[in-house]
Motif scaffolding. Structure first.
Motif, mmCIF file in Angstrom:
data_model
loop_
_atom_site.group_PDB
_atom_site.id
_atom_site.type_symbol
_atom_site.label_atom_id
_atom_site.label_comp_id
_atom_site.label_asym_id
_atom_site.label_seq_id
_atom_site.Cartn_x
_atom_site.Cartn_y
_atom_site.Cartn_z
ATOM 1 N N PHE A 32 -3.835 -11.822 2.542
ATOM 2 C CA PHE A 32 -3.911 -11.812 1.080
ATOM 3 C C PHE A 32 -3.118 -12.938 0.408
ATOM 4 C CE2 PHE A 32 -4.557 -7.345 2.396
ATOM 5 C CZ PHE A 32 -5.849 -7.201 1.947
ATOM 6 N N ASN A 33 -2.654 -13.892 1.217
ATOM 7 C CA ASN A 33 -1.881 -15.018 0.691
ATOM 8 C C ASN A 33 -0.692 -14.524 -0.144
ATOM 9 O OD1 ASN A 33 -1.252 -17.726 0.415
ATOM 10 N ND2 ASN A 33 -2.435 -17.935 -1.469
ATOM 11 N N LYS A 34 0.086 -13.626 0.449
ATOM 12 C CA LYS A 34 1.237 -13.020 -0.222
ATOM 13 C C LYS A 34 2.540 -13.570 0.340
ATOM 14 C CE LYS A 34 -0.886 -9.671 -2.594
ATOM 15 N NZ LYS A 34 -0.602 -9.239 -3.932
ATOM 16 N N LYS A 35 3.607 -13.305 -0.364
ATOM 17 C CA LYS A 35 4.972 -13.624 0.063
ATOM 18 C C LYS A 35 5.761 -12.310 0.089
ATOM 19 C CE LYS A 35 4.323 -18.031 0.137
ATOM 20 N NZ LYS A 35 3.781 -18.479 1.386
ATOM 21 N N PRO A 36 6.851 -12.246 0.852
ATOM 22 C CA PRO A 36 7.622 -10.994 0.925
ATOM 23 C C PRO A 36 8.019 -10.427 -0.439
ATOM 24 C CG PRO A 36 8.364 -12.477 2.621
ATOM 25 C CD PRO A 36 7.384 -13.248 1.765
ATOM 26 N N LEU A 37 8.355 -11.280 -1.379
ATOM 27 C CA LEU A 37 8.750 -10.779 -2.703
ATOM 28 C C LEU A 37 7.600 -10.080 -3.424
ATOM 29 C CD1 LEU A 37 11.078 -13.602 -4.065
ATOM 30 C CD2 LEU A 37 11.721 -11.330 -3.256
ATOM 31 N N ASP A 38 6.361 -10.406 -3.051
ATOM 32 C CA ASP A 38 5.199 -9.759 -3.667
ATOM 33 C C ASP A 38 5.149 -8.262 -3.350
ATOM 34 O OD1 ASP A 38 4.351 -12.205 -4.713
ATOM 35 O OD2 ASP A 38 3.108 -12.638 -2.954
ATOM 36 N N ALA A 39 5.828 -7.849 -2.286
ATOM 37 C CA ALA A 39 5.824 -6.429 -1.903
ATOM 38 C C ALA A 39 6.454 -5.548 -2.978
ATOM 39 C CB ALA A 39 6.539 -6.243 -0.570
ATOM 40 N N GLN A 40 7.336 -6.130 -3.794
ATOM 41 C CA GLN A 40 7.960 -5.354 -4.872
ATOM 42 C C GLN A 40 6.937 -4.903 -5.911
ATOM 43 O OE1 GLN A 40 11.003 -7.964 -6.350
ATOM 44 N NE2 GLN A 40 12.395 -7.509 -4.670
ATOM 45 N N ASN A 41 5.839 -5.648 -6.021
ATOM 46 C CA ASN A 41 4.787 -5.308 -6.971
ATOM 47 C C ASN A 41 3.513 -4.901 -6.243
ATOM 48 O OD1 ASN A 41 6.330 -5.980 -9.295
ATOM 49 N ND2 ASN A 41 6.025 -8.120 -8.797
ATOM 50 N N SER A 42 3.661 -4.273 -5.087
ATOM 51 C CA SER A 42 2.507 -3.897 -4.283
ATOM 52 C C SER A 42 1.783 -2.709 -4.907
ATOM 53 C CB SER A 42 2.940 -3.587 -2.856
ATOM 54 O OG SER A 42 3.898 -2.558 -2.836
ATOM 55 N N GLY A 43 0.531 -2.538 -4.468
ATOM 56 C CA GLY A 43 -0.289 -1.441 -4.978
ATOM 57 C C GLY A 43 -1.084 -0.788 -3.867
ATOM 58 N N PHE A 44 -2.079 -0.012 -4.253
ATOM 59 C CA PHE A 44 -2.844 0.779 -3.285
ATOM 60 C C PHE A 44 -3.482 -0.065 -2.188
ATOM 61 C CE2 PHE A 44 -2.646 3.804 -6.807
ATOM 62 C CZ PHE A 44 -2.207 4.922 -6.120
ATOM 63 N N ARG A 45 -4.030 -1.221 -2.532
ATOM 64 C CA ARG A 45 -4.648 -2.063 -1.513
ATOM 65 C C ARG A 45 -3.618 -2.479 -0.477
ATOM 66 N NH1 ARG A 45 -6.601 -8.086 -2.655
ATOM 67 N NH2 ARG A 45 -4.358 -8.195 -2.865
ATOM 68 N N ASP A 46 -2.448 -2.883 -0.933
ATOM 69 C CA ASP A 46 -1.387 -3.324 -0.033
ATOM 70 C C ASP A 46 -0.917 -2.182 0.860
ATOM 71 O OD1 ASP A 46 -1.320 -5.906 -1.383
ATOM 72 O OD2 ASP A 46 -0.286 -4.841 -2.994
#
Length: 98
Positions: A32-46
């Motif tokens: 999903f072209n994410k970075k670790p910090l993106d996990a703080q704003n994760s949702g159902f798909r993640d």
């Protein structure tokens, strides 16, 4: 980074608890072209992708595409849950529960 996930496969099923791993996070970043910090704003798909990856690694027979897995399991629910485990303190002092 470890995230505790609560997976409930059907409405009345007992929940299962999974913990993300370095592999599951790295695969999520790649897909999903994410970075670790993106996990703080994760949702159902993640959360669903992490659960799917962890179950697949454990050897469960799942479809090749995780969206197909979601489609096949409409009652399933995946949510992050607070991990209430006390961390080990850096000075090795005792705390309640450790």
């Amino acid at each position: 980074m470890r995230i505790k996930l609560k997976l409930t496969r059907t409405t009345n099923a007992e929940p299962e608890y999974l913990y993300t791993t370095l592999f599951s996070i790295a695969l999520w970043e790649e897909k999903f072209n994410k970075k670790p910090l993106d996990a703080q704003n994760s949702g159902f798909r993640d959360w669903s992708f992490w659960a799917y990856t962890l179950l697949k690694v454990k050897g469960e027979k799942l479809p090749d595409d995780f969206m197909e897995w979601l489609k096949e399991n409409p009652e399933m629910d995946v949510l992050p849950e607070a991990d209430l485990t006390n961390p080990n303190p850096t000075d090795a002092a005792l705390i309640d529960g450790n």
